[in-house]
Structures are given as C-alpha cells and as structure tokens.
Design a protein around this motif. Sequence first.
Motif, PDB file in Angstrom:
ATOM      1  N   LEU A  72      -2.231 -32.848 -77.001  1.00  0.00           N
ATOM      2  CA  LEU A  72      -2.412 -31.970 -75.838  1.00  0.00           C
ATOM      3  C   LEU A  72      -1.065 -31.549 -75.251  1.00  0.00           C
ATOM      4  O   LEU A  72      -0.881 -30.384 -74.866  1.00  0.00           O
ATOM      5  N   LEU A  73      -0.118 -32.487 -75.184  1.00  0.00           N
ATOM      6  CA  LEU A  73       1.201 -32.168 -74.632  1.00  0.00           C
ATOM      7  C   LEU A  73       1.938 -31.157 -75.499  1.00  0.00           C
ATOM      8  O   LEU A  73       2.528 -30.192 -74.985  1.00  0.00           O
ATOM      9  N   ARG A  74       1.920 -31.360 -76.800  1.00  0.00           N
ATOM     10  CA  ARG A  74       2.607 -30.421 -77.699  1.00  0.00           C
ATOM     11  C   ARG A  74       1.996 -29.032 -77.612  1.00  0.00           C
ATOM     12  O   ARG A  74       2.708 -28.020 -77.603  1.00  0.00           O
ATOM     13  N   GLY A  75       0.664 -28.985 -77.524  1.00  0.00           N
ATOM     14  CA  GLY A  75       0.005 -27.685 -77.401  1.00  0.00           C
ATOM     15  C   GLY A  75       0.365 -26.983 -76.103  1.00  0.00           C
ATOM     16  O   GLY A  75       0.641 -25.765 -76.090  1.00  0.00           O
ATOM     17  N   SER A  76       0.400 -27.730 -74.997  1.00  0.00           N
ATOM     18  CA  SER A  76       0.723 -27.128 -73.705  1.00  0.00           C
ATOM     19  C   SER A  76       2.179 -26.671 -73.656  1.00  0.00           C
ATOM     20  O   SER A  76       2.489 -25.606 -73.097  1.00  0.00           O
ATOM     21  N   LEU A  77       3.080 -27.451 -74.236  1.00  0.00           N
ATOM     22  CA  LEU A  77       4.486 -27.043 -74.279  1.00  0.00           C
ATOM     23  C   LEU A  77       4.667 -25.759 -75.083  1.00  0.00           C
ATOM     24  O   LEU A  77       5.449 -24.879 -74.695  1.00  0.00           O
ATOM     25  N   ALA A  78       3.936 -25.659 -76.182  1.00  0.00           N
ATOM     26  CA  ALA A  78       4.012 -24.441 -76.997  1.00  0.00           C
ATOM     27  C   ALA A  78       3.475 -23.240 -76.222  1.00  0.00           C
ATOM     28  O   ALA A  78       4.036 -22.131 -76.298  1.00  0.00           O
ATOM     29  N   GLU A  79       2.382 -23.446 -75.470  1.00  0.00           N
ATOM     30  CA  GLU A  79       1.824 -22.361 -74.663  1.00  0.00           C
ATOM     31  C   GLU A  79       2.811 -21.890 -73.598  1.00  0.00           C
ATOM     32  O   GLU A  79       2.817 -20.711 -73.219  1.00  0.00           O
ATOM     33  N   HIS A  80       3.620 -22.793 -73.128  1.00  0.00           N
ATOM     34  CA  HIS A  80       4.642 -22.440 -72.138  1.00  0.00           C
ATOM     35  C   HIS A  80       5.940 -21.988 -72.802  1.00  0.00           C
ATOM     36  O   HIS A  80       6.977 -21.863 -72.137  1.00  0.00           O
ATOM     37  N   ARG A  81       5.893 -21.760 -74.113  1.00  0.00           N
ATOM     38  CA  ARG A  81       7.017 -21.236 -74.886  1.00  0.00           C
ATOM     39  C   ARG A  81       8.256 -22.133 -74.789  1.00  0.00           C
ATOM     40  O   ARG A  81       9.391 -21.671 -74.619  1.00  0.00           O
ATOM     41  N   LEU A  82       7.993 -23.404 -74.914  1.00  0.00           N
ATOM     42  CA  LEU A  82       9.087 -24.371 -74.887  1.00  0.00           C
ATOM     43  C   LEU A  82       9.215 -25.062 -76.235  1.00  0.00           C
ATOM     44  O   LEU A  82       8.209 -25.484 -76.823  1.00  0.00           O
ATOM     45  N   ASP A  83      10.439 -25.144 -76.727  1.00  0.00           N
ATOM     46  CA  ASP A  83      10.715 -25.963 -77.902  1.00  0.00           C
ATOM     47  C   ASP A  83      11.105 -27.350 -77.406  1.00  0.00           C
ATOM     48  O   ASP A  83      12.064 -27.512 -76.641  1.00  0.00           O
ATOM     49  N   ALA A  84      10.343 -28.355 -77.816  1.00  0.00           N
ATOM     50  CA  ALA A  84      10.600 -29.708 -77.318  1.00  0.00           C
ATOM     51  C   ALA A  84      10.162 -30.734 -78.348  1.00  0.00           C
ATOM     52  O   ALA A  84       9.242 -30.496 -79.140  1.00  0.00           O
ATOM     53  N   GLU A  85      10.837 -31.858 -78.333  1.00  0.00           N
ATOM     54  CA  GLU A  85      10.481 -32.996 -79.186  1.00  0.00           C
ATOM     55  C   GLU A  85       9.714 -34.002 -78.336  1.00  0.00           C
ATOM     56  O   GLU A  85      10.188 -34.419 -77.285  1.00  0.00           O
ATOM     57  N   VAL A  86       8.520 -34.369 -78.787  1.00  0.00           N
ATOM     58  CA  VAL A  86       7.660 -35.298 -78.047  1.00  0.00           C
ATOM     59  C   VAL A  86       7.508 -36.565 -78.875  1.00  0.00           C
ATOM     60  O   VAL A  86       7.123 -36.509 -80.047  1.00  0.00           O
ATOM     61  N   SER A  87       7.809 -37.716 -78.280  1.00  0.00           N
ATOM     62  CA  SER A  87       7.732 -38.973 -79.023  1.00  0.00           C
ATOM     63  C   SER A  87       7.287 -40.102 -78.094  1.00  0.00           C
ATOM     64  O   SER A  87       7.295 -39.962 -76.870  1.00  0.00           O
ATOM     65  N   VAL A  88       6.904 -41.209 -78.726  1.00  0.00           N
ATOM     66  CA  VAL A  88       6.530 -42.407 -77.984  1.00  0.00           C
ATOM     67  C   VAL A  88       7.701 -43.376 -78.059  1.00  0.00           C
ATOM     68  O   VAL A  88       8.193 -43.675 -79.150  1.00  0.00           O
TER      69      VAL A  88
END
Length: 580
Positions: free
Chosen positions: A254-270
């Motif tokens: 969900l976080l990766r999808g929302s970041l993409a919708e906001h046109r952000l390139d980001a690395e998401v990790s635990v």
Amino acid sequence: MTSPVPSRPARRAAARRGRAVLPWGGPDPQAARRAAVRSALAPLLAAHRAAFPAGDPRELCRAYDVAERMHRGQLRKSGAPYVTHPLAVAMILAGLGMDTTTLVAALLHDTVEDTPYTLGEVRADFGEEVAVLVDGVTKLDGERWGERREAETFRKIVLAAAADLRVLVIKLADRLHNLRTLDHVPEHKRRRYATASLELLVPFAERLGIHALKREMDDLAFAHRDPAAHAATAAAMRQALLGADAVFGPALRLLRGSLAEHRLDAEVSVRPRHLYAVHQDYAGDVAGLRPCQAARVLIVVDGGEQDCYVALGAVHAALHPCPGRVRDYIALPKFNLYQALHTRVISPDGDPLDVIIQSRAMRPVAEHGIVAHIRAAGADTAGTVAGRRDLVWLSRLLAWQSDATSAAFLDGLRIDLAGGNIAVFTPAGDVVALPHGATALDFAYALGTETGAHSIGALINGRLAPLSAELRSGYVVEILTDPEGSPTPDWLQVATTAPARVHIQSWLSGRQTEEAAALGRHRLARLLADHDLDLLTAEAHGTSLSIARDLGFTEIDDMYAAIATGSLPLDALLPRFISP
C-alpha cells in the motif's frame, strides 16, 4: 661457494611474493619488513582507498610499522598480539570513512600509554596533528591520579574534543573494539566495563550522531552487563521477525502504491531495531514481542525536504495515522542534526507501525552524524565546537566542567548524557536542548550562569510558574530574574542538570567561605583589641597579608576562614601580630 646473483626480474618477482632478496642473493630484511607491513595492512588500505582513492598509504604503513615494533611482545587478554587492537580500531574508523590522519592516530593511540614511545616522538615522527589526537585519547597515569584517574581522563578527552572532535571518534572506535573482545575479561570486570560504556561512551556516540557505532556498542555492552536479558531479547526478536513478512507485506504494498501515485521515487524497507532499544522500550518484558514492535518501516525519498512532507501525506493516505504521533525532526532537527519525519500508522491487520521518512541526503548524517560532516567538509571542520548547532551540548559541558571536582564531574557527566532530550524554546524562538526531567531552574542555567543565579521564577507558555516546574518539549519558557536574587541550598533539590548543580554548589561554597572568613576576622579583631592592637591597621600596613603568606595561605580571607574552622588556633597566631 657464493650464490649466483639473481636477475632484476627475479628480484622483482620475489618481492611481489614477499621474499625480497639483495643483489648478492641474500634476503633483504627491510624489503621483507615492508612486504609484511603491506600484507598486514591490506584490508585497512583497501577500506581507506574506498573512501580516499587518491590517499597516500605510506603514512599508514609507517604508523603500523611503529605500532607493531613498540607493541611487540605485548599480548591481548585473548592471547593475540597487541597490535591487532590498534589495527582493528583503525579498520572501524576506515569503515566510517575517516581521513588518513585519524587512522594514523588510531594505529598509534596506545603507544604513548603502553610503550616507551613518547608523545614527543609521535610529534617528531608524524606531526602535531597526530600528536594532539594521540594525546587526547591517552589515559592519565594511574599512579599519579589514583581514584581520580577515570574522571580526569574523561575530562581530558572532553577538553581535547573541543580542539578536535576526532579525539572522541577515535575513543568510541577504541571502546567498540574492546567491547567486541570483552569475552576474555573476568565476568565482574566485564559488567563494570559494560556499565561504564552504557553510561558514558554510548551517550557520546548518540550526541555525535554516530548511530552506526552506537547500535553495536549498545548491544555488546547490554550482552556483557545482563547476558540473560540480552539472550531473552535476542530470542524474542528472532521469533517476532519470523512473522515480519506477513505483518509488513500488505502495508509495504500500500505504501509503495501511494508513493507512486504521489509521483515519488522512494525505497521502502523494513528495518529491525537493535536489541538494547527494544529492551529499554519494554522494560525487559519482551515475551510475546510482535513484529511491529521489533522493526520499523524506513522510507528513503529521492528528493529534498519538501518531498519528505509529500511522502508523509502519501503514507497517511495509504494507512490510517495515529493522532499525535507525528514527530518533525526536519523542521526541528535533533541536537545531533538528525533529520527525519516519524509517524505511526495502523496496518491493514490493525497493528501499529512506526514509519521513518528521510531523503537520501539525510541518510549519511542519520548513520554517521558528525563524521558525515567531517567527511563532507574536510578534516578542518574537526577543529572547534564554537558555533556548531549540533554541538551546543559540548559547549555547555566545557563551560561547567572546570568548576567541578573529579567526583562531581563524573557524576554530572553521567546525568548530563543520560536519557533523551527535550527541546524548549525561549520567547525569541531559540531552542534549548535539555534532558528529560529538567526544570525551569535548569533552563535558567542553560541560558547562562548569571541568569540562573539571579532567577526567581518563570513564565511557562505565558503562565507564572516556580523554578521547580518540570519542562516538556515544545514549552516556551521565559525566566524572571532579580539582581538581588541568589541561590539557596534548596535549589539543589530542584536542579537536575550538571551545569546547574555545579554552579549552585560553587556559589554556596563561595558564600560559606565568605561567611567563615568574616567570622574568623571578627574573632581575630576582638583578640587583637584585647591586646591594644588594631586589625585594620595591620591590614593597611600589609602585616596581615604577610603573616597569611608565611603560613601558606594565598589570600588573607583564607587565613580568616581557617580561624573560623579551628584549623588555625588564635593562640598560635597572636605572637605573629605582636612581634611581626
């Protein structure tokens, strides 16, 4: 029969294999020595080259050669040659990307303390800069300082850090390697060493923002101080992280999808938490630890500060935020210049998840703190703490340490470094960092000794409050003062910070000395009057001062105070005034 002289290509080949020979066929001790040094230093040289591709390895080779010769025959508790310790310390610092001078000092850091090699020889062989660093981390002589050695050694390190922060960085790397090899020390000494590390060295790593060292130091010291609790926490963490994919997986999608919708390139990790932090947060009660308690979500944004705020909106759009759990360390960085946005959200399964948002530019500072600044701007930035917003705590420490006794300094240092910090504001908007539990009186002394000494009350968020009022992050505090105001003994029950307590005790001691001097002078004046002598006349003619100096007192008031305490009998003093 003489051996044939090897050809030049043969000699070169032998040198490459570490078997250098002289032109007449015998072994070349110096070349063999250089080859051995290069071989021992290979990992260090490679690590240093990664950070400084154009760096000159010759100084490192020279320093290692000296360290190996000076420490030859000395062994660690493990039985390993002692030189393996300074080499390991230098490796830790090379991994942080420290400069050549720092690595040279690390290789030599125990020579002055443990070998015949002198500080003057360090200065002559490697220059003033290296000598300052080596001297800064050298412990004081135990025979000379006795029980005061630990406190005065720490005071020396703090003072040296004011001249060059790399002293503290070397000391932290030194302590980290000692913690790594503490298994070979008797258990009671391990526990004492680990406790001292958690109370004094780990907080320095936190204050400098070097979390890459702090986390490992935390966990190693925890393991040696409380092995059972460490084992229990480690087992609970392993069990909790087995279910991490199931708990974090849906949330990450969900976080990766929302970041993409906001046109952000980001690395998401635990990102798993370190053991000691978990142990502290849950007060040792780690039974049934859940994945959301054992790890956090880290989002690293390709962009600037504004993109981090956009990412925060994307996170809250994807997962329901917990009210009041947003912490903005970008607009208001921590005392060590750590920057990030922290928030807590609810996962699709109903678990609370902690999320950290940073830009890529913030990551080096988040991991390496002051080291990242030293690397970015060159070693010259290590020079002084003046004007550095991230080192206000060190400036304050330098301000009060000179007034503290050895015992008071060490106790004050523990208190000053303990726990977290709160950010309190002046009416002008300046931020003052104070430890948790600090009072308005602590705030007053943080503004300055005069402000503290003459404080009579405070306005907290516009409301009148006593000096004993405990402060919270975000409070706006104005100190009310009176030129006639002064510290009282009960202030020691109110003040919690070392600077405040040291200055209060110093003022009270000075007042007691003044009162004792006045009492002693009164007694002496009365005695002299009984013998038709005038003390004022003796003082005006310099007789009193001369007698005081003859008795070993620097000032007249010191002599008068000794009279009041009884350590200087009046009967023994009278003949000196009668026949000066």
